[in-house]
Scaffold this motif. Structure first.
Motif, PDB file in Angstrom:
ATOM      1  N   ASP A  16       0.802  -1.230   0.000  1.00 27.00           N
ATOM      2  CA  ASP A  16       0.000   0.000   0.000  1.00 27.00           C
ATOM      3  C   ASP A  16       0.831   1.275   0.000  1.00 27.00           C
ATOM      4  O   ASP A  16       0.342   2.337   0.364  1.00 27.00           O
ATOM      5  CB  ASP A  16      -0.992  -0.001   1.170  1.00 27.00           C
ATOM      6  N   GLU A  75      -5.423  -7.430  15.358  1.00 28.09           N
ATOM      7  CA  GLU A  75      -4.530  -7.649  14.219  1.00 28.09           C
ATOM      8  C   GLU A  75      -3.168  -7.068  14.577  1.00 28.09           C
ATOM      9  O   GLU A  75      -3.037  -5.878  14.852  1.00 28.09           O
ATOM     10  CB  GLU A  75      -5.092  -6.963  12.968  1.00 28.09           C
ATOM     11  N   HIS A  77       1.002  -6.737  13.624  1.00 29.45           N
ATOM     12  CA  HIS A  77       1.951  -6.829  12.513  1.00 29.45           C
ATOM     13  C   HIS A  77       3.331  -7.251  13.011  1.00 29.45           C
ATOM     14  O   HIS A  77       3.859  -6.650  13.951  1.00 29.45           O
ATOM     15  CB  HIS A  77       2.039  -5.477  11.791  1.00 29.45           C
TER      16      HIS A  77
HETATM   17  P1  AMP Z   1      -4.345  -4.162   5.542  1.00 31.49           P
HETATM   18  O1  AMP Z   1      -2.945  -4.674   5.748  1.00 31.49           O
HETATM   19  O2  AMP Z   1      -4.869  -4.473   4.191  1.00 31.49           O
HETATM   20  O3  AMP Z   1      -5.267  -4.572   6.652  1.00 31.49           O
HETATM   21  O4  AMP Z   1      -4.263  -2.581   5.585  1.00 31.49           O
HETATM   22  C1  AMP Z   1      -3.767  -1.994   6.736  1.00 31.49           C
HETATM   23  C2  AMP Z   1      -3.099  -0.690   6.361  1.00 31.49           C
HETATM   24  O5  AMP Z   1      -4.081   0.323   6.261  1.00 31.49           O
HETATM   25  C3  AMP Z   1      -2.131  -0.192   7.415  1.00 31.49           C
HETATM   26  O6  AMP Z   1      -0.861  -0.755   7.228  1.00 31.49           O
HETATM   27  C4  AMP Z   1      -2.118   1.275   7.158  1.00 31.49           C
HETATM   28  O7  AMP Z   1      -1.210   1.562   6.112  1.00 31.49           O
HETATM   29  C5  AMP Z   1      -3.514   1.570   6.643  1.00 31.49           C
HETATM   30  N1  AMP Z   1      -4.410   2.144   7.666  1.00 31.49           N
HETATM   31  C6  AMP Z   1      -4.852   1.542   8.787  1.00 31.49           C
HETATM   32  N2  AMP Z   1      -5.672   2.357   9.484  1.00 31.49           N
HETATM   33  C7  AMP Z   1      -5.743   3.511   8.793  1.00 31.49           C
HETATM   34  C8  AMP Z   1      -6.439   4.745   8.974  1.00 31.49           C
HETATM   35  N3  AMP Z   1      -7.241   4.956  10.024  1.00 31.49           N
HETATM   36  N4  AMP Z   1      -6.278   5.708   8.042  1.00 31.49           N
HETATM   37  C9  AMP Z   1      -5.488   5.503   6.969  1.00 31.49           C
HETATM   38  N5  AMP Z   1      -4.805   4.359   6.739  1.00 31.49           N
HETATM   39  C10 AMP Z   1      -4.939   3.376   7.630  1.00 31.49           C
END
Ligand code: AMP
Ligand code: MN
Ligand code: MN
Ligand code: MN
Length: 278
Positions: A16, A75, A77
């Motif tokens: 991302d 969750e 990391h």
């Molecule tokens: P995922 O790994 O697909 O669950 O995506 C998680 C990612 O979303 C995290 O590593 C952050 O980069 C991003 N993220 C999580 N919470 C937020 C938030 N409140 N606003 C913007 N990005 C977020």
């Protein structure tokens, strides 16, 4: 803040992040970073692209990954550093995580459909250039006009306890630590201050991470106040963990942090990179 010569946590378009791996290495170099780990969510694809550029620019690239796991309904990391890139254990882990991510993306899309958001999976996939992550759903929700901003998308649809927060699916933290170590890497608990838990549960998390054989805590994190880093340095001492540092740079979506713009490790910490940094 003095630029750090080492940054062991960042993202590229393989997950991302908004910059392609080659651009991340170039930016790291111009920010004064000499040792870099690209740690995309559940994939190593960025490393293969970045390696030739890193070699050319004289940046030491540490093979890394940020693995999604679960612990006590949270969750969590876990960053794997200095993993062996050709390890079958790593390849299996990445493949399984990819399948879980895809299944989760389908579930997120189905849940959003129940709320009247159509074709979310397809919309998210248009933003993803590697693994599909929640921020790609957020970008789609902004573009399609359901929300004004990414943070609103998380608040309304994707964040903790919302429809798009699928409590799935990720393997237990204990097994992720073991899988990273089976790939000859060290397991680092990523950004310990960012989980939405109180101090007591945070302590339990670090304690369990240590009991499960985890190696290090990410003590210094981009955008984190120095007093927090001191707190995590004390937890390292208490639970006999080494310490790591990382910006968690994502490009334009994380303007509060940049490659190598992180504080130094507090005194007394044992750097996780001792022994493998040239
Ligand atoms: P995922 O790994 O697909 O669950 O995506 C998680 C990612 O979303 C995290 O590593 C952050 O980069 C991003 N993220 C999580 N919470 C937020 C938030 N409140 N606003 C913007 N990005 C977020
Ligand atoms: Mn991310
Ligand atoms: Mn993370
Ligand atoms: Mn990260």
């Amino acid at each position: 803040m003095l630029p750090s010569f080492i940054d062991l946590h960042c993202h590229t378009t393989a997950s991302d992040g908004s910059l392609v791996p080659e651009e991340v290495v170039k930016r790291a170099k111009s920010n004064g970073v000499r040792v870099l780990a690209i740690t995309d969510h559940d994939t190593m694809q960025g490393y293969d692209r970045a390696k030739p550029v890193a070699d050319e620019l004289g940046v030491q690239l540490i093979p890394g990954i940020e693995v999604s796991s679960s612990w006590s309904r949270c969750e969590i990391h876990v960053v794997g550093l200095n993993v062996q890139t050709d390890s079958p254990a790593l390849k299996d882990l990445v493949q399984e995580q990819g399948q879980r991510r895809l299944a989760r993306a389908e579930e997120i899309s189905a849940r959003l459909a129940n709320l009247g958001v159509k074709n979310a999976l397809q919309g998210a996939q248009e933003f993803a250039r590697g693994e599909v992550c929640r921020p790609h759903f957020a970008q789609f929700l902004v573009k399609a006009g359901y929300v004004r901003s990414m943070s609103q998308a998380f608040k309304q649809y994707l964040g903790n306890g919302k429809a798009g927060d699928v409590p799935c699916c990720w393997p237990h933290m204990k097994s992720v630590i073991a899988r990273i170590q089976a790939a000859k890497g060290v397991a680092v608990l990523a950004h310990p201050g960012r989980y939405r838990v109180g101090r007591t549960k945070q302590g339990a998390l670090v304690r369990d991470f240590s009991i499960y054989g985890g190696d290090a805590l990410e003590v210094v994190v981009g955008g984190q106040p120095a007093v927090e880093s001191q707190h995590f340095a004390r937890l390292c001492e208490r639970y006999q963990l080494q310490a790591s540092v990382g910006s968690d740079y994502h490009g334009e979506t994380t303007p509060w942090t940049d490659l190598g713009r992180i504080g130094a490790l507090p005194q007394g910490c044992q750097a996780v990179w001792q022994g493998w940094v040239k």
